[in-house]
Design a protein around this motif. Structure first.
Motif, PDB file in Angstrom:
ATOM      1  N   LEU A  30      -6.619  11.148   8.944  1.00  0.00           N
ATOM      2  CA  LEU A  30      -6.723   9.687   8.914  1.00  0.00           C
ATOM      3  C   LEU A  30      -8.071   9.229   9.468  1.00  0.00           C
ATOM      4  CD1 LEU A  30      -5.163   7.022   8.323  1.00  0.00           C
ATOM      5  CD2 LEU A  30      -4.310   7.114  10.668  1.00  0.00           C
ATOM      6  N   VAL A  84      -8.158  -2.216  11.005  1.00  0.00           N
ATOM      7  CA  VAL A  84      -7.608  -2.380  12.358  1.00  0.00           C
ATOM      8  C   VAL A  84      -8.693  -2.074  13.397  1.00  0.00           C
ATOM      9  CG1 VAL A  84      -5.824  -1.678  13.980  1.00  0.00           C
ATOM     10  CG2 VAL A  84      -5.312  -1.686  11.534  1.00  0.00           C
ATOM     11  N   MET A 124       0.864   4.542  -2.632  1.00  0.00           N
ATOM     12  CA  MET A 124       0.744   5.934  -2.192  1.00  0.00           C
ATOM     13  C   MET A 124       1.968   6.757  -2.591  1.00  0.00           C
ATOM     14  SD  MET A 124      -0.959   5.473   1.585  1.00  0.00           S
ATOM     15  CE  MET A 124      -1.229   3.749   1.997  1.00  0.00           C
ATOM     16  N   PRO A 159      -3.756  11.506  13.597  1.00  0.00           N
ATOM     17  CA  PRO A 159      -3.820  12.569  12.584  1.00  0.00           C
ATOM     18  C   PRO A 159      -5.263  12.719  12.082  1.00  0.00           C
ATOM     19  CG  PRO A 159      -2.208  10.842  11.974  1.00  0.00           C
ATOM     20  CD  PRO A 159      -3.008  10.319  13.100  1.00  0.00           C
ATOM     21  N   CYS A 190      -0.106   2.857  10.520  1.00  0.00           N
ATOM     22  CA  CYS A 190      -0.970   3.648   9.615  1.00  0.00           C
ATOM     23  C   CYS A 190      -0.861   5.132   9.951  1.00  0.00           C
ATOM     24  CB  CYS A 190      -2.429   3.211   9.732  1.00  0.00           C
ATOM     25  SG  CYS A 190      -2.762   1.551   9.112  1.00  0.00           S
ATOM     26  N   GLU A 191      -0.854   5.459  11.220  1.00  0.00           N
ATOM     27  CA  GLU A 191      -0.728   6.871  11.617  1.00  0.00           C
ATOM     28  C   GLU A 191       0.603   7.446  11.129  1.00  0.00           C
ATOM     29  OE1 GLU A 191      -1.413   7.114  15.853  1.00  0.00           O
ATOM     30  OE2 GLU A 191      -3.559   6.679  15.642  1.00  0.00           O
ATOM     31  N   ASN A 219      -2.892  -4.937  17.183  1.00  0.00           N
ATOM     32  CA  ASN A 219      -3.773  -3.875  16.680  1.00  0.00           C
ATOM     33  C   ASN A 219      -3.217  -2.484  16.982  1.00  0.00           C
ATOM     34  OD1 ASN A 219      -5.614  -5.693  15.598  1.00  0.00           O
ATOM     35  ND2 ASN A 219      -6.798  -5.822  17.483  1.00  0.00           N
ATOM     36  N   VAL A 278      -6.788   1.566   8.218  1.00  0.00           N
ATOM     37  CA  VAL A 278      -6.874   1.701   9.675  1.00  0.00           C
ATOM     38  C   VAL A 278      -8.273   1.313  10.168  1.00  0.00           C
ATOM     39  CG1 VAL A 278      -7.553   4.121  10.085  1.00  0.00           C
ATOM     40  CG2 VAL A 278      -5.804   3.093  11.511  1.00  0.00           C
ATOM     41  N   MET A 329       3.040  11.303   4.792  1.00  0.00           N
ATOM     42  CA  MET A 329       2.447  11.925   3.601  1.00  0.00           C
ATOM     43  C   MET A 329       2.148  13.404   3.855  1.00  0.00           C
ATOM     44  SD  MET A 329      -0.003   9.046   1.785  1.00  0.00           S
ATOM     45  CE  MET A 329      -1.294   9.038   3.018  1.00  0.00           C
ATOM     46  N   GLU A 330       1.658  13.697   5.057  1.00  0.00           N
ATOM     47  CA  GLU A 330       1.326  15.095   5.361  1.00  0.00           C
ATOM     48  C   GLU A 330       2.582  15.970   5.411  1.00  0.00           C
ATOM     49  OE1 GLU A 330      -1.180  15.432   8.832  1.00  0.00           O
ATOM     50  OE2 GLU A 330      -2.741  14.164   7.949  1.00  0.00           O
ATOM     51  N   ILE A 333      -7.139   5.088   0.819  1.00  0.00           N
ATOM     52  CA  ILE A 333      -6.516   3.762   1.017  1.00  0.00           C
ATOM     53  C   ILE A 333      -6.150   3.597   2.489  1.00  0.00           C
ATOM     54  CG2 ILE A 333      -4.468   2.344   0.542  1.00  0.00           C
ATOM     55  CD1 ILE A 333      -4.379   3.559  -2.266  1.00  0.00           C
ATOM     56  N   LEU A 334      -5.486   4.617   3.034  1.00  0.00           N
ATOM     57  CA  LEU A 334      -4.934   4.500   4.380  1.00  0.00           C
ATOM     58  C   LEU A 334      -6.025   4.529   5.459  1.00  0.00           C
ATOM     59  CD1 LEU A 334      -2.122   4.170   5.559  1.00  0.00           C
ATOM     60  CD2 LEU A 334      -1.976   6.649   5.747  1.00  0.00           C
ATOM     61  N   LYS A 372     -10.103  -4.297  16.451  1.00  0.00           N
ATOM     62  CA  LYS A 372     -10.124  -3.826  17.835  1.00  0.00           C
ATOM     63  C   LYS A 372     -11.501  -4.057  18.470  1.00  0.00           C
ATOM     64  CE  LYS A 372      -8.152   0.175  18.833  1.00  0.00           C
ATOM     65  NZ  LYS A 372      -7.801   1.617  18.594  1.00  0.00           N
ATOM     66  N   ALA A 397      -0.405  -1.970  14.518  1.00  0.00           N
ATOM     67  CA  ALA A 397      -0.878  -1.747  13.149  1.00  0.00           C
ATOM     68  C   ALA A 397      -1.454  -0.339  13.015  1.00  0.00           C
ATOM     69  CB  ALA A 397      -1.942  -2.790  12.786  1.00  0.00           C
ATOM     70  N   GLN A 398      -2.186   0.089  14.021  1.00  0.00           N
ATOM     71  CA  GLN A 398      -2.766   1.427  14.000  1.00  0.00           C
ATOM     72  C   GLN A 398      -1.665   2.488  13.975  1.00  0.00           C
ATOM     73  OE1 GLN A 398      -5.882   1.878  16.843  1.00  0.00           O
ATOM     74  NE2 GLN A 398      -6.505   3.809  15.903  1.00  0.00           N
ATOM     75  N   GLN A 445       2.379   6.495   8.521  1.00  0.00           N
ATOM     76  CA  GLN A 445       2.337   6.694   7.069  1.00  0.00           C
ATOM     77  C   GLN A 445       1.543   7.956   6.736  1.00  0.00           C
ATOM     78  OE1 GLN A 445       3.773   5.694   4.450  1.00  0.00           O
ATOM     79  NE2 GLN A 445       2.381   6.033   2.728  1.00  0.00           N
ATOM     80  N   GLN A 446       0.454   8.172   7.469  1.00  0.00           N
ATOM     81  CA  GLN A 446      -0.351   9.384   7.253  1.00  0.00           C
ATOM     82  C   GLN A 446       0.495  10.632   7.515  1.00  0.00           C
ATOM     83  OE1 GLN A 446      -3.514   9.726   6.166  1.00  0.00           O
ATOM     84  NE2 GLN A 446      -3.496  11.958   6.404  1.00  0.00           N
ATOM     85  N   LEU A 447       1.218  10.653   8.648  1.00  0.00           N
ATOM     86  CA  LEU A 447       2.054  11.813   8.973  1.00  0.00           C
ATOM     87  C   LEU A 447       3.141  12.006   7.919  1.00  0.00           C
ATOM     88  CD1 LEU A 447       2.443  11.441  12.855  1.00  0.00           C
ATOM     89  CD2 LEU A 447       0.989  13.053  11.601  1.00  0.00           C
ATOM     90  N   HIS A 485       0.822  -1.213   0.000  1.00  0.00           N
ATOM     91  CA  HIS A 485       0.000   0.000   0.000  1.00  0.00           C
ATOM     92  C   HIS A 485       0.862   1.272   0.000  1.00  0.00           C
ATOM     93  CE1 HIS A 485      -4.255  -1.639   1.189  1.00  0.00           C
ATOM     94  NE2 HIS A 485      -3.740  -2.249   0.147  1.00  0.00           N
ATOM     95  N   ASN A 501      -4.977   8.384  -1.877  1.00  0.00           N
ATOM     96  CA  ASN A 501      -4.027   7.883  -0.879  1.00  0.00           C
ATOM     97  C   ASN A 501      -4.626   7.879   0.515  1.00  0.00           C
ATOM     98  OD1 ASN A 501      -2.179   7.463  -2.831  1.00  0.00           O
ATOM     99  ND2 ASN A 501      -0.826   9.165  -2.288  1.00  0.00           N
TER     100      ASN A 501
END
Lengths: 322, 322
Positions: free
Chosen positions: B27, B112, A82, B24, A141-142, A134, B109, A148-149, B104-105, B116, A137-138, A144-146, A78, B101
């Motif tokens: 997200l 996830v 991106m 974020p 993802c956070e 979990n 999440v 990109m930002e 997708i992200l 949870k 994994a969360q 990857q988001q940061l 993924h 993007n």
């Protein structure tokens, strides 16, 4: 105790033995493909090493190791979409080979595969393992988001950057250690200590990557040296330089950001890094985190000889040239 | 026993109470957005109804209901990317609003987040619930893959099509029923019977959708009537027509597939469907599956009065006009 090579072999064997359904072929082929592209298998090795610290048979930890490695490879699929990355480990990335839609969906089903591996764990540790997995994994993802930002932001602080790489890279190493400990029946305190170890090693590992991008030996570094410079990636080195550079050099940095002669750009940026001694400053920061990691490990009350393999791997990671 | 409206309220309340992290923001905003777009909440209602069949407090089943609804909404985000769909429930789709993007992200999440929710279940049912959830999630991904592949294929058999909608739509309804049963401590046989019910209702539900696309009341049908016709979607109706049509009508079908006057295209295709009585044939096929579902439910040894709400919901679904 196992050597890193032995663990690698155990992991490769376990990966080879995973059975994915035959149909729909295009859904599962990308999974087999990316899982067989190799890599250092550091994350599953950490799971097994953590379990081994407590004298548990590493067989018991293999489902957790496969969950972590499968999850990691899912994020690569993924992330490559991106980041629009055509290559992964020197081969075509999954979305280049099978198309974006297929890559999204194969990634999704890999996440399910990770959870299936995890659910094979003994029911006595299942709930704790799920919580660790979990949360990890969360966090990834956070991160990857940061990441990109930050690409689109003008200003990024060093502590924000460290927090981003902590989430994107380091929590998975921390989570791998914690999972291994939990599978081995370690106490919550022991599991937390090993999480500390893994997370700090992970941050140090990423900072080392930032340094190697500029100062790595082109013969040994797997990626293109200067790749981060070309992409204007906000690494620790760039952020430090921005903090320290005099006005004239800040102007030069800005000018270099649009320089399309990449050889020239890399040379000029490297000169700036050298002028402000950024390599040494970044190394201090990196050592900071690796020291914290080693402190956590030395505080762990297990026989010292059991720690040998983890120390060996960590030292290899910290002193690597690729 | 609860009425469908009461269950809907319980589910909406539970969804409102989910706390996602604040950062974020980009997200988590898409998750709040899609979860609040509404929909019929059929899947979580099935989880709760299945638990209620066995006299279990539905409170116990809420984490499973939220896991299923969160997973369903995650698949909507990713499916909309793959299908290039600008709208979802009449609003902008997530990738239209936040970019591909981000979509997708946020979807990743959400997966996830589903896990949870699931991990909050009582540890005595956790392993079984995970197995059901993972098998279900995997099936849904396989169904989406087949759906995408069928779009590019010239020939698709009716049994292949039924298998695709089984995976893409029906296993999630079956999985919802099975999860509810497992949470309530039902026997494996009872859980399997309810899976049968849910899966067959799910197939009937999708076939009903295929019929409504052509024969729905434009005033009541939520989507554009004839949307499948415009898109040349290989629905049960199209596949039946292809099977039965005389050579001249096959040529007409082929000609219509490139007709860009959509009103004319819908009218001409509807004429062909009428000529071969496709609506009745599709309805027979649909009843076939709903009958199987009701047989499974009637075979379940729980007090008949407890089955009332499920029968009510199923009849609503089978006789709906939207």
């Amino acid at each position: 105790m196992y050597t890193p090579t032995q663990l690698q072999e155990i992991i490769e064997n376990a990966i080879d033995k995973i059975e994915y359904p035959a149909h729909p072929a295009r859904l599962y082929e990308p999974i087999r493909y990316i899982m067989s592209l190799g890599g250092k298998r550091i994350r599953p090795a950490l799971v097994l090493m953590a379990a081994d610290l407590f004298g548990t048979s590493i067989e018991k930890a293999i489902p957790a190791a496969l969950a972590i490695e499968t999850f990691h490879n899912f994020t690569l699929i993924h992330d490559d979409i991106m980041d629009n990355a055509p290559l992964r480990r020197g081969q075509q990335s999954v979305h280049e080979k099978w198309g974006v839609n297929n890559a999204i969906l194969s990634g999704d089903v890999m996440m399910v595969e990770s959870n299936k591996h995890l659910s094979m764990l003994d029911s006595s540790v299942l709930k704790d393992a799920l919580d660790t997995f979990n949360t990890t994994a969360q966090g990834v993802c956070e991160g990857q988001q940061l990441d990109m930002e930050f690409e689109e932001r003008e200003q990024v602080g060093i502590s924000e950057y460290i927090n981003m790489i902590r989430l994107k890279t380091a929590v998975l190493l921390g989570g791998a250690m914690k999972l291994g400990a939990q599978v081995a029946g370690a106490s919550p305190e022991e599991a937390a200590t090993l999480y500390e170890f893994g997370e700090n090693i992970g941050i140090a590992f990423q900072l080392q990557d930032d340094i190697l991008d500029v100062y790595g030996d082109p013969e040994k570094f797997g990626k293109q040296v200067g790749g981060d410079i070309i992409a204007n990636k906000k690494t620790l080195l760039l952020l430090k330089l921005k903090e320290l550079a005099e006005p004239a050099d800040l102007l030069e940095m800005r000018a270099q950001s649009t320089n399309t002669d990449f050889t020239d750009k890399i040379a000029n940026m490297t000169n700036l890094y050298n002028k402000y001694d950024i390599r040494a400053l970044a190394s201090v920061e990196m050592r900071n985190y690796s020291d914290k990691a080693f402190e956590a490990l030395s505080a762990l009350a297990v026989p010292e000889e059991r720690k040998g393999e983890l120390l060996l791997l960590s030292n290899q990671l910290m002193n690597r040239e690729h």
